[in-house]
Motif scaffolding. Sequence first.
Motif, PDB file in Angstrom:
ATOM      1  N   LEU A   1       0.865  -1.175   0.000  1.00  0.00           N
ATOM      2  CA  LEU A   1       0.000   0.000   0.000  1.00  0.00           C
ATOM      3  C   LEU A   1       0.901   1.223   0.000  1.00  0.00           C
ATOM      4  O   LEU A   1       1.876   1.282   0.744  1.00  0.00           O
ATOM      5  CB  LEU A   1      -0.907   0.025   1.234  1.00  0.00           C
ATOM      6  N   ASN A   2       0.581   2.187  -0.834  1.00  0.00           N
ATOM      7  CA  ASN A   2       1.277   3.459  -0.868  1.00  0.00           C
ATOM      8  C   ASN A   2       0.186   4.520  -0.918  1.00  0.00           C
ATOM      9  O   ASN A   2      -0.483   4.667  -1.934  1.00  0.00           O
ATOM     10  CB  ASN A   2       2.190   3.543  -2.088  1.00  0.00           C
ATOM     11  N   SER A   3      -0.025   5.229   0.195  1.00  0.00           N
ATOM     12  CA  SER A   3      -1.165   6.140   0.260  1.00  0.00           C
ATOM     13  C   SER A   3      -0.890   7.284   1.224  1.00  0.00           C
ATOM     14  O   SER A   3      -0.109   7.148   2.166  1.00  0.00           O
ATOM     15  CB  SER A   3      -2.404   5.368   0.724  1.00  0.00           C
ATOM     16  N   GLY A   4      -1.554   8.377   1.000  1.00  0.00           N
ATOM     17  CA  GLY A   4      -1.540   9.501   1.916  1.00  0.00           C
ATOM     18  C   GLY A   4      -2.920   9.698   2.508  1.00  0.00           C
ATOM     19  O   GLY A   4      -3.922   9.264   1.928  1.00  0.00           O
ATOM     20  N   VAL A   5      -2.978  10.334   3.673  1.00  0.00           N
ATOM     21  CA  VAL A   5      -4.261  10.599   4.336  1.00  0.00           C
ATOM     22  C   VAL A   5      -4.269  12.007   4.918  1.00  0.00           C
ATOM     23  O   VAL A   5      -3.220  12.569   5.230  1.00  0.00           O
ATOM     24  CB  VAL A   5      -4.564   9.588   5.470  1.00  0.00           C
ATOM     25  N   ALA A   6      -5.459  12.538   5.057  1.00  0.00           N
ATOM     26  CA  ALA A   6      -5.628  13.818   5.734  1.00  0.00           C
ATOM     27  C   ALA A   6      -5.417  13.619   7.233  1.00  0.00           C
ATOM     28  O   ALA A   6      -5.533  12.505   7.757  1.00  0.00           O
ATOM     29  CB  ALA A   6      -7.027  14.361   5.465  1.00  0.00           C
ATOM     30  N   SER A   7      -5.135  14.681   7.921  1.00  0.00           N
ATOM     31  CA  SER A   7      -4.933  14.619   9.365  1.00  0.00           C
ATOM     32  C   SER A   7      -6.175  14.077  10.071  1.00  0.00           C
ATOM     33  O   SER A   7      -7.309  14.382   9.674  1.00  0.00           O
ATOM     34  CB  SER A   7      -4.608  16.016   9.897  1.00  0.00           C
ATOM     35  N   ASN A   8      -5.958  13.279  11.089  1.00  0.00           N
ATOM     36  CA  ASN A   8      -7.010  12.686  11.920  1.00  0.00           C
ATOM     37  C   ASN A   8      -7.967  11.785  11.151  1.00  0.00           C
ATOM     38  O   ASN A   8      -9.143  11.686  11.478  1.00  0.00           O
ATOM     39  CB  ASN A   8      -7.786  13.773  12.674  1.00  0.00           C
ATOM     40  N   THR A   9      -7.433  11.106  10.128  1.00  0.00           N
ATOM     41  CA  THR A   9      -8.217  10.181   9.325  1.00  0.00           C
ATOM     42  C   THR A   9      -7.549   8.809   9.347  1.00  0.00           C
ATOM     43  O   THR A   9      -6.455   8.657   8.822  1.00  0.00           O
ATOM     44  CB  THR A   9      -8.308  10.671   7.864  1.00  0.00           C
ATOM     45  N   PRO A  10      -8.166   7.785   9.952  1.00  0.00           N
ATOM     46  CA  PRO A  10      -7.559   6.456   9.953  1.00  0.00           C
ATOM     47  C   PRO A  10      -7.647   5.808   8.571  1.00  0.00           C
ATOM     48  O   PRO A  10      -8.637   5.969   7.869  1.00  0.00           O
ATOM     49  CB  PRO A  10      -8.365   5.677  10.985  1.00  0.00           C
ATOM     50  N   LEU A  11      -6.609   5.092   8.199  1.00  0.00           N
ATOM     51  CA  LEU A  11      -6.554   4.355   6.941  1.00  0.00           C
ATOM     52  C   LEU A  11      -6.354   2.883   7.266  1.00  0.00           C
ATOM     53  O   LEU A  11      -5.339   2.512   7.870  1.00  0.00           O
ATOM     54  CB  LEU A  11      -5.399   4.864   6.075  1.00  0.00           C
ATOM     55  N   GLN A  12      -7.311   2.046   6.909  1.00  0.00           N
ATOM     56  CA  GLN A  12      -7.188   0.612   7.169  1.00  0.00           C
ATOM     57  C   GLN A  12      -6.269  -0.020   6.123  1.00  0.00           C
ATOM     58  O   GLN A  12      -6.494   0.117   4.928  1.00  0.00           O
ATOM     59  CB  GLN A  12      -8.552  -0.054   7.138  1.00  0.00           C
ATOM     60  N   ILE A  13      -5.250  -0.721   6.597  1.00  0.00           N
ATOM     61  CA  ILE A  13      -4.318  -1.431   5.719  1.00  0.00           C
ATOM     62  C   ILE A  13      -4.689  -2.907   5.662  1.00  0.00           C
ATOM     63  O   ILE A  13      -4.776  -3.491   4.594  1.00  0.00           O
ATOM     64  CB  ILE A  13      -2.864  -1.240   6.188  1.00  0.00           C
ATOM     65  N   ILE A  14      -4.918  -3.517   6.816  1.00  0.00           N
ATOM     66  CA  ILE A  14      -5.344  -4.918   6.911  1.00  0.00           C
ATOM     67  C   ILE A  14      -6.583  -4.956   7.803  1.00  0.00           C
ATOM     68  O   ILE A  14      -6.539  -4.472   8.934  1.00  0.00           O
ATOM     69  CB  ILE A  14      -4.246  -5.817   7.518  1.00  0.00           C
ATOM     70  N   SER A  15      -7.664  -5.539   7.318  1.00  0.00           N
ATOM     71  CA  SER A  15      -8.868  -5.639   8.153  1.00  0.00           C
ATOM     72  C   SER A  15      -8.719  -6.811   9.120  1.00  0.00           C
ATOM     73  O   SER A  15      -8.085  -7.816   8.798  1.00  0.00           O
ATOM     74  CB  SER A  15     -10.118  -5.821   7.294  1.00  0.00           C
ATOM     75  N   PRO A  16      -9.304  -6.701  10.307  1.00  0.00           N
ATOM     76  CA  PRO A  16      -9.235  -7.811  11.264  1.00  0.00           C
ATOM     77  C   PRO A  16      -9.818  -9.108  10.706  1.00  0.00           C
ATOM     78  O   PRO A  16      -9.306 -10.185  10.987  1.00  0.00           O
ATOM     79  CB  PRO A  16     -10.056  -7.302  12.458  1.00  0.00           C
ATOM     80  N   THR A  17     -10.850  -9.019   9.885  1.00  0.00           N
ATOM     81  CA  THR A  17     -11.474 -10.232   9.333  1.00  0.00           C
ATOM     82  C   THR A  17     -10.605 -10.900   8.271  1.00  0.00           C
ATOM     83  O   THR A  17     -10.676 -12.112   8.087  1.00  0.00           O
ATOM     84  CB  THR A  17     -12.858  -9.930   8.746  1.00  0.00           C
TER      85      THR A  17
END
Length: 113
Positions: A11-27
């Motif tokens: 994964l290569n990604s950027g996010v805005a401040s205070n925004t969680p980004l899911q990389i691997i889901s628990p399921t």
Amino acid sequence: MDSVKMGQLFLNSGVASNTPLQIISPTANVAGAIIRTATIQVYGNGGCYLCVGKTAPIGGGNNMAMPFSYIASQYSCAVTPRSIEVPAGDGLWFYANATGGGGVNITYDLFSA
């Protein structure tokens, strides 16, 4: 420095401040996962975090384990010094609370059940 195997998933990604980004889901993480390589970038002043847990991070990951974090006063980045294992059933998130957000470049593998 020893070489590190690069993960097949990435994964290569950027996010805005205070925004969680899911990389691997628990399921999806049924047998565990391993972060092979990771670089996190702080866009501005603040911190960025890789967080492990059952739910998304709140306020910089205060509700979960943070196996890798980086705090800076200007745009800069940090590289994980080693591979990190994520327990089965836990998710992996990236969270930034820097003024300009943050970025992550990560390779990883999921263990088979």
